[in-house]
Scaffold this motif. Structure first.
Motif, PDB file in Angstrom:
ATOM      1  N   GLY A  85       0.774  -1.245   0.000  1.00 55.57           N
ATOM      2  CA  GLY A  85       0.000   0.000   0.000  1.00 55.57           C
ATOM      3  C   GLY A  85       0.796   1.280   0.000  1.00 55.57           C
ATOM      4  N   TYR A  86       1.732   1.439  -0.921  1.00 55.12           N
ATOM      5  CA  TYR A  86       2.473   2.697  -0.984  1.00 55.12           C
ATOM      6  C   TYR A  86       2.097   3.496  -2.218  1.00 55.12           C
ATOM      7  N   CYS A  87       2.060   4.805  -2.036  1.00 58.95           N
ATOM      8  CA  CYS A  87       1.769   5.675  -3.173  1.00 58.95           C
ATOM      9  C   CYS A  87       3.083   5.913  -3.908  1.00 58.95           C
ATOM     10  N   ASP A  88       3.193   5.363  -5.127  1.00 56.86           N
ATOM     11  CA  ASP A  88       4.472   5.542  -5.827  1.00 56.86           C
ATOM     12  C   ASP A  88       4.438   6.707  -6.809  1.00 56.86           C
ATOM     13  N   SER A  89       3.353   7.480  -6.778  1.00 57.44           N
ATOM     14  CA  SER A  89       3.286   8.632  -7.671  1.00 57.44           C
ATOM     15  C   SER A  89       4.301   9.690  -7.232  1.00 57.44           C
ATOM     16  N   GLN A  90       4.945  10.305  -8.221  1.00 55.03           N
ATOM     17  CA  GLN A  90       5.914  11.371  -7.927  1.00 55.03           C
ATOM     18  C   GLN A  90       5.285  12.740  -8.154  1.00 55.03           C
ATOM     19  N   ALA A  91       3.958  12.790  -8.301  1.00 50.49           N
ATOM     20  CA  ALA A  91       3.283  14.044  -8.667  1.00 50.49           C
ATOM     21  C   ALA A  91       3.702  15.218  -7.779  1.00 50.49           C
ATOM     22  N   ASP A  92       3.964  16.331  -8.439  1.00 49.48           N
ATOM     23  CA  ASP A  92       4.341  17.552  -7.716  1.00 49.48           C
ATOM     24  C   ASP A  92       3.076  18.398  -7.533  1.00 49.48           C
ATOM     25  N   MET A  93       2.958  19.053  -6.388  1.00 53.91           N
ATOM     26  CA  MET A  93       1.724  19.781  -6.066  1.00 53.91           C
ATOM     27  C   MET A  93       1.955  21.291  -6.085  1.00 53.91           C
ATOM     28  N   ARG A  94       3.009  21.725  -6.751  1.00 57.79           N
ATOM     29  CA  ARG A  94       3.309  23.156  -6.837  1.00 57.79           C
ATOM     30  C   ARG A  94       2.104  23.913  -7.404  1.00 57.79           C
TER      31      ARG A  94
END
Ligand SMILES: NC(=O)c1ccc[n+]([C@@H]2O[C@H](COP(=O)([O-])OP(=O)(O)OC[C@H]3O[C@@H](n4cnc5c(N)ncnc54)[C@H](OP(=O)(O)O)[C@@H]3O)[C@@H](O)[C@H]2O)c1
Length: 315
Positions: A26-35
């Motif tokens: 159950g890990y979130c592997d997304s690298q999405a940036d929230m800038r």
């Protein structure tokens, strides 16, 4: 079989069980940036909420910690800024057991914030042993875990729609499976049991998500609900001493850390896979089915109507 082989098998079994229970997958592997994105997290001064806030700050979001204690929230803010290097972390006071406080908070947000990209309805409590009623005439657990978040979300909807694509993330629990919505006892008029109050309120989170999802069709705002896992946090602070003892002495190896417990919230808030997904129940970063009752559209609609009335959204 030799005793040492039995012992080895038991150890291997316990290790696998521990890894599975604490969210091996159950890990979130997304690298999405929230800038450039603004996130509100209720109950962000400790536990899962604080860990979620830290991760979103690390991803450069503007993070609003919506908490009832200014002192605790300022301390969390300092920790988050120190650990993330992001100074765009703001404290706003809101007591999620008081509808007036929710209204004041929402008004302030709508006045001051030009956008809202993610709302994480995380604050929650496990019921006190004795029934407590709020100033609004609501039972405390239902008020905190469901009614206030229902009201807050509705009051922030225009801002979320204006900022779309945007997301709402509701933090429920697998304990919703033991819940039941008793419409004759929504304010604990007939009876009160702390465990049931918690289970029922977490089922309400699921049903709220289901009905809201329908109402958000075509708006660009998604809503999902999740179980974070069983997490080492302060949730059981007012629980019975026996429950506290079990969780304090026996359960620790099987509890997720707040960071692990925050993964599902982070996944729903940032991941690309979840950007168009709505109305789903997520557990260990995977979509699953909630309980049968959690999929009952009739109950979801009825709960919505009553929640509108009890929160004063419609008079
Ligand atoms: N821990 C678990 O195993 C587990 C499992 C399933 C679901 N969950 C859910 O996860 C969410 C977070 O819980 P947690 O485990 O991180 O527990 P926690 O450590 O006790 O954190 C709960 C947060 O909610 C806040 N809160 C409680 N009542 C509030 C109110 N009236 N107004 C504003 N904030 C309020 C608390 O603030 P204060 O510090 O000021 O009290 C705290 O920041 C909850 O919705 C819970 O139901 C937890």
């Amino acid at each position: 079989m030799e005793w040492y082989l039995v012992l080895l098998l038991v150890v291997v079994f316990l290790v696998v069980l521990q890894k599975w229970w604490t969210g091996w997958f159950g890990y979130c592997d997304s690298q999405a940036d929230m800038r450039g994105k603004t996130v509100i997290i209720t109950g962000a001064n400790t536990g899962i909420g604080k860990a979620t806030a830290l991760e979103l700050a690390r991803r450069h979001a503007r993070v609003i910690l919506a908490c009832r204690s200014k002192v605790k929230a300022e301390s969390a803010r300092n920790d988050i800024i120190k650990a993330s290097g992001n100074t765009d972390v703001i404290v706003k006071e809101v007591d999620m057991s008081r509808l007036a406080s929710v209204r004041t908070f929402a008004e302030e947000i709508c006045r001051e914030e030009p956008r809202l990209d993610v709302l994480i309805n995380n604050a929650g409590m496990a019921g006190p042993s004795k029934k407590c009623m709020t100033e609004d005439g609501l039972e405390l657990t239902f008020a905190t875990n469901h009614f206030s978040h229902f009201l807050l979300t509705n009051l922030l909807l225009d801002l979320l729609k204006k900022s779309s694509p945007s997301r709402i993330v509701n933090v429920s629990s697998m304990a919703h499976r033991w819940g039941k919505v008793d419409f004759d006892n929504l304010c604990a008029e007939k009876w009160y049991h702390e465990g049931r109050a918690y289970f029922d309120s977490k089922l309400m989170n699921i049903l709220f998500t289901r009905e809201l999802h329908k109402r958000l069709a075509g708006t660009g705002v998604t809503v999902n609900v999740l179980h974070p896992g069983t997490v080492r946090s302060e949730l059981l602070r007012s629980a019975h001493w026996f429950v506290k003892m079990v969780f304090g002495l026996i359960m620790p190896p099987f509890l997720k850390t707040p960071y692990q417990g925050a993964q599902c919230s982070i996944y729903c808030a940032v991941s690309e896979e979840m950007s168009r997904v709505s109305g789903q129940y997520v557990c260990d970063c995977r979509i699953q089915d909630p309980s049968k009752q959690g999929m009952d559209d009739g109950t979801a609609k009825k709960l919505w109507d009553i929640s509108e009335r009890l929160t004063g959204l419609t008079l």
